[in-house]
Design an enzyme around this catalytic site. Sequence first.
Site, PDB file in Angstrom:
ATOM      1  N   GLY A  12       2.634   5.022  10.182  1.00 30.26           N
ATOM      2  CA  GLY A  12       2.213   4.438  11.461  1.00 30.26           C
ATOM      3  C   GLY A  12       3.396   4.131  12.362  1.00 30.26           C
ATOM      4  O   GLY A  12       3.481   3.045  12.937  1.00 30.26           O
ATOM      5  N   ARG A  15       4.415   4.085  17.183  1.00 32.29           N
ATOM      6  CA  ARG A  15       4.479   2.983  18.154  1.00 32.29           C
ATOM      7  C   ARG A  15       4.678   1.661  17.397  1.00 32.29           C
ATOM      8  O   ARG A  15       4.642   1.617  16.159  1.00 32.29           O
ATOM      9  CB  ARG A  15       3.212   2.922  18.999  1.00 32.29           C
ATOM     10  CG  ARG A  15       2.006   2.443  18.221  1.00 32.29           C
ATOM     11  CD  ARG A  15       0.778   2.311  19.106  1.00 32.29           C
ATOM     12  NE  ARG A  15      -0.191   1.436  18.488  1.00 32.29           N
ATOM     13  CZ  ARG A  15      -1.473   1.383  18.794  1.00 32.29           C
ATOM     14  NH1 ARG A  15      -1.941   2.163  19.750  1.00 32.29           N
ATOM     15  NH2 ARG A  15      -2.283   0.537  18.193  1.00 32.29           N
ATOM     16  N   TYR A 155      -8.902  -8.490   7.249  1.00 28.15           N
ATOM     17  CA  TYR A 155      -7.461  -8.246   7.431  1.00 28.15           C
ATOM     18  C   TYR A 155      -6.621  -9.203   6.566  1.00 28.15           C
ATOM     19  O   TYR A 155      -5.668  -8.785   5.898  1.00 28.15           O
ATOM     20  CB  TYR A 155      -7.147  -8.427   8.915  1.00 28.15           C
ATOM     21  CG  TYR A 155      -5.717  -8.184   9.337  1.00 28.15           C
ATOM     22  CD1 TYR A 155      -5.202  -6.896   9.433  1.00 28.15           C
ATOM     23  CD2 TYR A 155      -4.886  -9.250   9.689  1.00 28.15           C
ATOM     24  CE1 TYR A 155      -3.898  -6.679   9.857  1.00 28.15           C
ATOM     25  CE2 TYR A 155      -3.589  -9.043  10.118  1.00 28.15           C
ATOM     26  CZ  TYR A 155      -3.097  -7.749  10.204  1.00 28.15           C
ATOM     27  OH  TYR A 155      -1.799  -7.539  10.630  1.00 28.15           O
TER      28      TYR A 155
END
Length: 247
Positions: A12, A15, A155
């Site tokens: 990932g 960015r 999360y």
Amino acid sequence: MSMEGRTCVITGSARGIGRGIAQHLGEKGANVVINYRSSEGSAHEAVDAIESAGGEAVAARADVSDRAEVEHMHEVCHEAFGPADVLVNNAGITADEQFTDMSREEWDRVMDVNLGGMFNCTQVFFDDIWNANEGRLVNISSVVGKQGNFGQANYATAKSGMFGFTRTIALELAKGGSTANCVAPGFTATDMLESVPDSVLERIISGIPLERLAEVEDIAAVVRFLASEESSYVTGEVIDVNGGMDL
Ligand code: NAI
């Protein structure tokens, strides 16, 4: 803290925090694999930025939750630079909802990327890291994994799951002389915070002793230490980078 000749895979990393980590490592001489899921343009920009700074980088598309795609990323890494010395599991997503309204799909999606992606990448790159001279695994968790956060049961669970995983893999890597650690960033100025209303952000900042959000460079500097040969006696740890949020 040179990273000369070390091959680093950052998931990932087109960015945000991942990109900041990739840039830092690239500027210190690492060969960097920029992993992206869909934003090919940004991945190539990240590669160009590292090359402009004198480093070497290659872009590798893979959804980390898809084992076959991660295996393809492993091949791209081997073809470009050979085996990886460092894997940074950074790719992560949120799907926020107050718990009573959270769907099983929102729960599973966050687990699939944040924990399933870490499982896939770590298993596929495990032998590389084991065989490396001073191999390194660095997992990007979150302050939310320690403290919990309203609307983020999925999360927070995934991020605290990373702690147990990291400690276990640290034990399993130790005989080979490699290490595994976690970095737990506080709230960091990236696109991930875009959905957070300004009033909530102001409240968050007012609770941070250093009175500001983290910048990606704050996180990247700590990852660079853990990825380097200088951190060889640090393993199984969680390093908080949160401006003193738990003081
Ligand atoms: P971001 O949303 O800006 O970047 C996340 C990157 O992961 C994106 O490039 C995205 O395309 C990629 N990604 C998402 N799912 C993927 C998948 N299935 N396969 C491959 N790539 C995928 O987020 P940010 O802020 O840079 O976060 C990076 C990491 O840091 C995440 O794990 C996040 O949970 C963690 N973190 C972020 C904090 C923040 O306040 N921004 C605080 C604490 C931890």
